[in-house]
Design an enzyme around this catalytic site. Sequence first.
Site, mmCIF file in Angstrom:
data_model
loop_
_atom_site.group_PDB
_atom_site.id
_atom_site.type_symbol
_atom_site.label_atom_id
_atom_site.label_comp_id
_atom_site.label_asym_id
_atom_site.label_seq_id
_atom_site.Cartn_x
_atom_site.Cartn_y
_atom_site.Cartn_z
ATOM 1 N N SER A 684 0.806 -1.228 0.000
ATOM 2 C CA SER A 684 0.000 0.000 0.000
ATOM 3 C C SER A 684 0.836 1.274 0.000
ATOM 4 C CB SER A 684 -0.963 -0.010 1.180
ATOM 5 O OG SER A 684 -0.247 0.139 2.365
ATOM 6 N N LYS A 727 -6.132 3.986 9.134
ATOM 7 C CA LYS A 727 -5.179 4.873 8.470
ATOM 8 C C LYS A 727 -5.628 6.329 8.583
ATOM 9 C CE LYS A 727 -3.112 1.604 5.258
ATOM 10 N NZ LYS A 727 -3.107 1.082 3.879
#
Length: 785
Positions: A684, A727
């Site tokens: 990611s 996140k």
Amino acid sequence: MEIGNKGLEKIPKSLPVIPTIDVVVFPHMIVPLLVIDDRIIKGIESAAENNKLIFLVASKNQTENQSGAISTTDLYDIGTIATIMRIVQLPEGGLKILVQGVAKARATEISAEDQILIAHLEALDINKENDEQQIEANIRNIKTLAEKMTESGQTLSPDFNILLSKMTDPDKIADFVVSHLNLTVEQSQRLLEIKSHQDLLSDVYILLRKEADVSEVQEKIRNNTRESMNKSQKEYYLREQLRAIKKELGEDDAEEVEEMKEKLNSIPFQEEARAEVKRQISRLEKTAPDSMEATVLRNYLDWMFALPWGNETPDNLDINHAREVLEEDHFGLKEIKDRILDFISVRKLKQDGFTPILCFVGPPGTGKTSLGQSIARALGRRYHRISLGGVKDESEIRGHRRTYVGAMPGRLIQAIRKAGSLNPVIIIDELDKIGADFRGDPSAAMLEVLDPQQNKGFYDNYLGVSFDLSHVIFIATANSLETISQPLRDRMEIISVEGYTQEEKIEIAKKYLIQRAKYSTGLEGKDIKLSEEAIAELIGHHTRESGVRQLERLIHKLCSKAAREIVEGHDLPEFKLDNIIKFLGPPKFIDEDINNHDEIGICNGLAWTAYGGEMIKIEAVLMSGKGKLILTGQLGDVMKESAQAALSYARAHADEFEIDSNLFQTHDLHIHVPAGGIPKDGPSAGITMLSAILSVFTYRPINAKFAMTGELDLQGRVMAIGGVKEKILAAKRNGISHVILPEKNKNDLHLLSEILHDIDVIFVDHANEVLKRVLMKPCRKKVHA
Ligand SMILES: Nc1ncnc2c1ncn2[C@@H]1O[C@H](COP(=O)(O)OP(=O)(O)OP(=O)(O)O)[C@@H](O)[C@H]1O
Ligand SMILES: [Mg+2]
């Protein structure tokens, strides 16, 4: 050196004879002799008047005693010339003399002359060809052996080794050793007749060796008998003591068995278990009460009797009560609370329905373990927690076989015993930290435990019968699903517990943590003032976590300070933003930590770990070299590959970004991902890497207000990632105002509206959309070496 006439210039022609009955006298030997025979006494007397020498010769016939007539033919012909050292007249008649051997000689004839037994002598023919080395070797052998014998305590006489070690003369050594050995007259005579030192010494060595072997065996036999005596005596004494103690305590064996039989009838065992208990009781009856086996059997029966057979606590199925309890203990966590209420409703309608196995997954300190406890409280069930962290041995789960000394049931059976009911809530904590090694795979055993179809007949090696675990509510907790095997995951209902936002944490603190801290510090009923700003300060600058464990600890610390003030007679302090430092010390996390300068080559990425979301900075730097890519910061393979892919994308689009393509050959690119030694992996960070790379090649700084996450393919497309909420929370904790996410993650946001009000989320499909936003105007500062 000569054997035979050493110590004598010449062998006398004839000498009086003394026959010896059961001894062969060697030269150097000093021996006392008793003499009663007249002829011999006369011989001694004549010798005493003469040169004091006599000839000693052994008699072949040992059964004859000295008073009987000894025929001259019964004597050997080789003997020893000896000198008489002392003569003592015995009052009852006869003589006692002390003689010392001097030299060997052969008698050519022995006859009675003038009533004295006289031998005519000649020197022995001596073999002079001696191998000195051989002799030396034999001497050494003899000495070492003697030493060894002394060390192991099997010496022939007290000073044997000391005297021997000082001797050098082979003759003396041989004679000395021989005089100490237990030899028959024949053996001794044979040695006396040997003509060379060499042969004599090697024979002596062999005889000494035999003696050593025999006495070693003797010693062994002695020790063995001693040991077996000791052991059985010890056992006997212990048994007697045990019996006495038991008598004192009124614990009669027969009574014990009777009691067990009664229990067998009164306890509602499962059928299989009852049969096994019965069998073991009757074995116990037949076993010696003090034996090891009886102890093992008793332990086993103790365990069987102690398990809560037939004891199920009634469930409290009042849904309002359950709702209250759940709210009382935890803030938020709506999904989980709903799931519990669903379960209770189903139970209410269908009593014997199947019991679900839940698995809470999420970052530390988010209430997974404590929720398990609330569930037990809501249902009114008993509760027990098993931690699987670091468990590597299958028998920890399944128990040891009873043949082991100190064997025990596995953790599940232990939990049931401690909980005291067949239907407790058992929290299986840290399921993701379970290990495996040569002792077996405990997660395989967990498969059976956590399978509602199979755990009805759970088999514990110690119990040796199946045990029904199907009424237990199992709740597993884990920080991450990664290390949990797929089959294990399939058996459970996975419920993810996410990190809390700042607002949620403030609520949790106000509604729960302060109350609990007051309770545990004895400040109940006192009005502790902790302002909302102060809580926010704790959350923002004294902790950095997804859950609330640190926050809880700090609040507890503040309450302890308050308690101290009270005890010392002061007023209760008010905790405010400006005096927190006084109580807790300077903040651990300062905003300056966060990169809020727009810099070339530094880009904010967002990562998702077992500990929740985290912001990581990716740093890129160019230096003169040969076009190498250097990666550091504990990166996993996937992350390394995404760095490669990002670099390839940058090279392929060099023109588009106005990059001098020579740079790719003349410079090395170094990408570093700091943040301690935490291993990092996953795809990611693709767009973050690309942004950092393009930044260094184009001298364009990166806007530090942005943080991003997204996987990148070689066409520059941005792909979906996981852990969106964590996140975003991490970005917010780090003071980020804009978050870039893949367009494909848009759906994840519909549940997250409450955390989005103070952050700008931008969805992108392609790398260019990222670069357009984060890469700022070129700065001509030369950063390349
Ligand atoms: N939503 C909440 N409401 C009230 N208290 C909470 C909440 N979440 C967590 N806590 C409190 O935080 C503390 C830590 O929680 P807990 O031990 O259950 O964490 P955990 O999720 O099991 O963490 P770990 O993964 O490290 O085991 C507990 O005292 C718990 O009561
Ligand atoms: Mg926990």
